[in-house]
Design an enzyme around this catalytic site. Sequence first.
Site, PDB file in Angstrom:
ATOM      1  N   HIS A  96       0.829  -1.228   0.127  1.00 25.67           N
ATOM      2  CA  HIS A  96      -0.262  -0.141  -0.017  1.00 25.67           C
ATOM      3  C   HIS A  96       0.934   1.426  -0.089  1.00 25.67           C
ATOM      4  O   HIS A  96       2.027   1.125   0.342  1.00 25.67           O
ATOM      5  CB  HIS A  96      -1.031   0.083   1.383  1.00 25.67           C
ATOM      6  CG  HIS A  96      -0.327   0.311   2.501  1.00 25.67           C
ATOM      7  ND1 HIS A  96      -0.043   1.875   2.874  1.00 25.67           N
ATOM      8  CD2 HIS A  96       0.203  -0.174   3.427  1.00 25.67           C
ATOM      9  CE1 HIS A  96       0.300   1.769   3.886  1.00 25.67           C
ATOM     10  NE2 HIS A  96       0.415   0.654   4.370  1.00 25.67           N
ATOM     11  N   CYS A  97       0.119   2.316  -0.535  1.00 23.14           N
ATOM     12  CA  CYS A  97       0.962   3.475  -0.325  1.00 23.14           C
ATOM     13  C   CYS A  97      -0.187   4.664   0.211  1.00 23.14           C
ATOM     14  O   CYS A  97      -0.842   4.164   1.242  1.00 23.14           O
ATOM     15  CB  CYS A  97       1.305   4.216  -1.746  1.00 23.14           C
ATOM     16  SG  CYS A  97      -0.012   4.313  -2.883  1.00 23.14           S
ATOM     17  N   TRP A  98      -0.199   5.899   0.082  1.00 18.24           N
ATOM     18  CA  TRP A  98      -1.055   6.713   0.854  1.00 18.24           C
ATOM     19  C   TRP A  98      -2.440   6.526   0.453  1.00 18.24           C
ATOM     20  O   TRP A  98      -3.122   6.435   1.280  1.00 18.24           O
ATOM     21  CB  TRP A  98      -0.483   8.355   0.552  1.00 18.24           C
ATOM     22  CG  TRP A  98      -1.410   9.282   0.800  1.00 18.24           C
ATOM     23  CD1 TRP A  98      -1.874  10.243   0.099  1.00 18.24           C
ATOM     24  CD2 TRP A  98      -2.161   9.438   2.148  1.00 18.24           C
ATOM     25  NE1 TRP A  98      -2.937  11.140   0.907  1.00 18.24           N
ATOM     26  CE2 TRP A  98      -2.959  10.447   2.009  1.00 18.24           C
ATOM     27  CE3 TRP A  98      -1.965   8.718   3.244  1.00 18.24           C
ATOM     28  CZ2 TRP A  98      -3.605  10.883   3.271  1.00 18.24           C
ATOM     29  CZ3 TRP A  98      -2.493   9.185   4.539  1.00 18.24           C
ATOM     30  CH2 TRP A  98      -3.466  10.566   4.082  1.00 18.24           C
ATOM     31  N   SER A 104       1.804   2.509  -5.263  1.00 21.77           N
ATOM     32  CA  SER A 104       1.711   1.151  -4.668  1.00 21.77           C
ATOM     33  C   SER A 104       1.502  -0.066  -5.775  1.00 21.77           C
ATOM     34  O   SER A 104       1.879  -1.254  -5.961  1.00 21.77           O
ATOM     35  CB  SER A 104       0.660   0.907  -3.729  1.00 21.77           C
ATOM     36  OG  SER A 104      -0.644   1.254  -4.320  1.00 21.77           O
ATOM     37  N   TYR A 126      -3.048   3.856   3.022  1.00 25.83           N
ATOM     38  CA  TYR A 126      -3.284   4.059   4.275  1.00 25.83           C
ATOM     39  C   TYR A 126      -4.169   5.176   4.700  1.00 25.83           C
ATOM     40  O   TYR A 126      -4.722   4.945   5.745  1.00 25.83           O
ATOM     41  CB  TYR A 126      -1.767   4.830   4.448  1.00 25.83           C
ATOM     42  CG  TYR A 126      -1.574   5.284   5.902  1.00 25.83           C
ATOM     43  CD1 TYR A 126      -1.405   4.324   6.867  1.00 25.83           C
ATOM     44  CD2 TYR A 126      -1.626   6.622   6.387  1.00 25.83           C
ATOM     45  CE1 TYR A 126      -0.956   4.687   8.362  1.00 25.83           C
ATOM     46  CE2 TYR A 126      -1.522   6.924   7.542  1.00 25.83           C
ATOM     47  CZ  TYR A 126      -1.353   6.359   8.575  1.00 25.83           C
ATOM     48  OH  TYR A 126      -1.156   6.651   9.878  1.00 25.83           O
TER      49      TYR A 126
END
Length: 348
Positions: A96-98, A104, A126
């Site tokens: 995952h990323c933001w 991601s 996130y």
Amino acid sequence: MERIPKKINISEYYSDYSTLPIIDVRSPGEFKKGHMPGAKSISLFSDEERAKVGTAYTRQSKEIAMNIGLKFVQPKLQNFIHESRKRAPDGRVIVHCWRGGMRSASFAQHLIDNGFEEVFVLEGGYKAFRTHVIQFFDQSFKLNVIGGYTGSGKTKILEFIKAKSNQVLDLEALAHHRGSAFGGINMGAQPSVEQFEINLFEQFRRLDLTKVIWVEDESHHIGSVFIPIPLFKQMEKSWVYFLNIPIEERAKYLIEEYGSLDKNELANSIERIKKRLGFDKVKSALEYLNRNDFYNVALITLKYYDKYYLRGLSRRDPEKVKELKFETINHEEIANFLLTNINYKYND
């Protein structure tokens, strides 16, 4: 047919995939501010690189930003595989990323293209997780709140309650702080406000929310972190079982807790409450400290904290404050009394 990562939402993660390892590809600064429990940081960009890509995206164009990003990423591609394989040796992992976007997606595809068996991307990233955490605290909890003046040994009492197979939430342990000017000594660095909230959520998630949870009465902030407002409001409205123990007994207990700590740290803590304690009392407390008279140091500071705690207690509904008097501090006996005599009462 080309293999691609599978997208999962936060509900699917908790229902079906929560045992899989997680890779967080955000920058180190983002990860430090707050991250999912158990996540491994393998940053696509450093903080400086992320700032440059973001500036290019905002001031120039998406294409230019992507080209800059590729230049930063290309030398790291093999290391991404190496580090990810250490995290997920069986080739099954969540990335995952933001916001579940390009960072991601590209990282996950890179893993798929290099032999990973099954790679999942968390939809919303996130940010979706944070929303889930925040919304979690909007529900009702069954709380038994233990109150009492400083030095009553409430944390020790909670330990005995937990040892007897009851549910306990130790907010001060999660905060790495005991909640007073002296509370940070030898407790290690506090988590960020965001990470404290996440760690608190993770503790709650492992409890049976249909049953009673014992917790210590706290102010909204514990050192530099804050109890989530919905939870704090529930604590304020819950019954509080106030342990009224003589100040002399509490002073003796504080000597056991703080007497072996570094005197310079104790002196600095006394100085931090100078304005509230008063110059003369601070001067006396420091003189007692220099003479290793920890008992009188404790008495001086306790008189201040007793007044401070009573102010907080006065804001509660007096009908929901149950005073319990004990002449001495015996943590196990007090715990047994609470477990034997206190039944959870639902909030109105």
